[in-house]
Design a protein around this motif. Structure first.
Motif, PDB file in Angstrom:
ATOM      1  N   ARG A  44     -66.288   2.394 -29.432  1.00 27.31           N
ATOM      2  CA  ARG A  44     -66.372   1.063 -30.029  1.00 27.31           C
ATOM      3  C   ARG A  44     -65.382   0.968 -31.177  1.00 27.31           C
ATOM      4  NH1 ARG A  44     -71.083   1.401 -34.106  1.00 27.31           N
ATOM      5  NH2 ARG A  44     -71.787   3.565 -33.950  1.00 27.31           N
ATOM      6  N   ASN A  45     -65.096  -0.228 -31.607  1.00 20.33           N
ATOM      7  CA  ASN A  45     -64.092  -0.449 -32.641  1.00 20.33           C
ATOM      8  C   ASN A  45     -64.552   0.067 -34.003  1.00 20.33           C
ATOM      9  OD1 ASN A  45     -62.408  -1.675 -30.818  1.00 20.33           O
ATOM     10  ND2 ASN A  45     -62.948  -3.766 -31.440  1.00 20.33           N
ATOM     11  N   PHE A  46     -63.554   0.448 -34.791  1.00 23.45           N
ATOM     12  CA  PHE A  46     -63.803   0.767 -36.191  1.00 23.45           C
ATOM     13  C   PHE A  46     -63.571  -0.501 -37.027  1.00 23.45           C
ATOM     14  CE2 PHE A  46     -62.981   4.845 -34.222  1.00 23.45           C
ATOM     15  CZ  PHE A  46     -63.943   5.656 -34.799  1.00 23.45           C
ATOM     16  N   ALA A  47     -63.797  -0.403 -38.337  1.00 27.09           N
ATOM     17  CA  ALA A  47     -63.785  -1.595 -39.199  1.00 27.09           C
ATOM     18  C   ALA A  47     -62.470  -2.353 -39.146  1.00 27.09           C
ATOM     19  CB  ALA A  47     -64.090  -1.179 -40.641  1.00 27.09           C
ATOM     20  N   ALA A  48     -61.352  -1.650 -39.015  1.00 27.46           N
ATOM     21  CA  ALA A  48     -60.057  -2.333 -39.004  1.00 27.46           C
ATOM     22  C   ALA A  48     -59.924  -3.308 -37.830  1.00 27.46           C
ATOM     23  CB  ALA A  48     -58.927  -1.296 -38.940  1.00 27.46           C
ATOM     24  N   MET A  49     -60.718  -3.083 -36.778  1.00 28.67           N
ATOM     25  CA  MET A  49     -60.690  -3.961 -35.614  1.00 28.67           C
ATOM     26  C   MET A  49     -61.990  -4.755 -35.493  1.00 28.67           C
ATOM     27  SD  MET A  49     -57.745  -3.520 -34.050  1.00 28.67           S
ATOM     28  CE  MET A  49     -58.011  -3.992 -32.361  1.00 28.67           C
ATOM     29  N   GLY A  50     -62.681  -4.915 -36.630  1.00 25.88           N
ATOM     30  CA  GLY A  50     -63.878  -5.733 -36.627  1.00 25.88           C
ATOM     31  C   GLY A  50     -65.155  -4.988 -36.301  1.00 25.88           C
ATOM     32  N   GLY A  51     -65.075  -3.658 -36.177  1.00 17.28           N
ATOM     33  CA  GLY A  51     -66.258  -2.869 -35.870  1.00 17.28           C
ATOM     34  C   GLY A  51     -66.841  -2.208 -37.095  1.00 17.28           C
ATOM     35  N   VAL A  52     -67.396  -1.019 -36.893  1.00 14.99           N
ATOM     36  CA  VAL A  52     -68.057  -0.280 -37.967  1.00 14.99           C
ATOM     37  C   VAL A  52     -67.384   1.071 -38.120  1.00 14.99           C
ATOM     38  CG1 VAL A  52     -70.227   0.746 -38.746  1.00 14.99           C
ATOM     39  CG2 VAL A  52     -70.246  -1.430 -37.501  1.00 14.99           C
ATOM     40  N   ASP A  53     -67.073   1.454 -39.360  1.00 12.50           N
ATOM     41  CA  ASP A  53     -66.458   2.749 -39.602  1.00 12.50           C
ATOM     42  C   ASP A  53     -67.460   3.887 -39.408  1.00 12.50           C
ATOM     43  OD1 ASP A  53     -63.819   2.132 -40.001  1.00 12.50           O
ATOM     44  OD2 ASP A  53     -64.022   1.812 -42.153  1.00 12.50           O
TER      45      ASP A  53
END
Length: 334
Positions: A44-53
């Motif tokens: 899943r995406n990390f924060a830079a791509m709208g997800g969660v770090d």
């Protein structure tokens, strides 16, 4: 005593054997693809791509599995350093050049698949991992430079780079195979275990190539080869020795049976020396015999140190167990 062979003479004489072993390797190596060993649906995406770090609670790996995976990956990341040493001390022509290129390409897959697995599964902090990669690759690692601090002066033997390199990588590939295989067992994840078994299979084939070439060098130039082998073992360091947290992670890995002093001696060093018949050979001159005696003395001391370490470790473990057993039980009355 015969004339010492130069590195060029060694490479030239051994090239037909190298060609045979390259062909043997290509006939046995199985093609595989890093993307087939990564559970992409867990990503899943990390924060830079709208997800969660990343957060520690996201990892399903134990502390020892994290330490081992990070250590193994940072070791694989330093491939440019290893390629440089091998390329500079082998040759880029003929069978030697074919091997250097093929070996580098196969090794590169290991870092790719390990990193993809750890990032997708959020097994470790990707920021910390990237920072450690930057440090490790900037520092680099040269096993030949490490060996030059040993008790045997390599400058006394002309052009020792090839012999030192082929001796070092024989033991290092086998050690890495063992570390990957045992890491898979502590990950408690069938996917990780399968991935690491696949990597270990590569490392084993690489070890066989280098072991065969060092064995051929022993037959061609016994005194020079035994000197390189002794120098390598008496100053051996794993290629991750300069990585951040290596000592702490290494101690944790040893404690949990991933790679320790006994495994290094019994599963890596001695099996190879037996295959080379180091202590049965009769083709050394007086100088070679002296080097073999130094190697035997070193191995005897290593075993004594290993036993002392294990006794101390067992005493500490027994004291800790005793403290746990004698700790008072607490109950809560309601």
């Amino acid at each position: 005593m015969g004339r010492l062979l130069t590195q060029l003479e060694l490479l030239t004489e051994l090239e037909p054997i190298a060609a045979d072993n390259v062909n043997r390797h290509l006939s046995m190596a199985k093609a595989w693809h890093p993307h087939d060993y990564v559970p992409w649906d867990e990503g899943r995406n990390f924060a830079a791509m709208g997800g969660v770090d990343w957060d520690p609670s996201q990892s399903q790996l134990s502390d020892v599995a994290k330490a081992a995976m990070i250590t193994n990956l940072l070791t694989e990341d330093n491939l440019p350093s290893y390629h440089r040493v091998i390329a500079e001390n082998f040759s880029q022509d003929g069978a030697w050049g074919t091997w250097v290129g093929r070996w580098t390409a196969e090794e590169n897959r290991h870092g790719i698949v390990l990193r993809d697995y750890l990032v997708v599964t959020r097994g470790v902090d990707p920021v910390e991992l990237e920072n450690a990669r930057m440090i490790a690759m900037t520092t680099g690692f040269d096993p030949l430079a490490v060996a030059k601090y040993g008790t045997i002066d390599p400058s006394e033997v002309p052009d020792t780079g090839f012999l030192l390199g082929v001796a070092y990588v024989t033991f290092q590939e086998l050690a890495t195979r063992l570390s990957h295989r045992n890491t898979g067992r502590v990950c408690n994840d069938a996917i990780a275990d399968k991935m690491l078994q696949r990597i270990a299979a590569d490392e084993n084939l690489h070890m066989i190539f280098y072991r065969n070439m060092c064995g051929a060098a022993l037959d061609l130039a016994p005194d020079q080869a035994i000197e390189a082998i002794a120098l390598t073992l008496m100053n051996f360091q794993m290629p991750g020795a300069e990585n951040p947290n290596f000592r702490r992670y290494g101690a944790l890995m040893a404690k949990h049976g991933i790679y320790d002093m006994r495994q290094h001696l019994e599963d890596v060093v001695m099996p190879v020396l037996r295959i080379w018949k180091i202590f049965e050979r009769t083709d050394f001159t007086a100088a070679g015999e002296q080097t073999r005696e130094k190697l035997a003395d070193y191995l005897a001391k290593y075993e004594r140190d290993m036993l002392k370490f294990e006794e101390r470790r067992d005493r500490i473990a027994a004291r800790q167990a005793s403290k746990r057993d004698s700790a008072p039980l607490t109950t809560t009355l309601r």
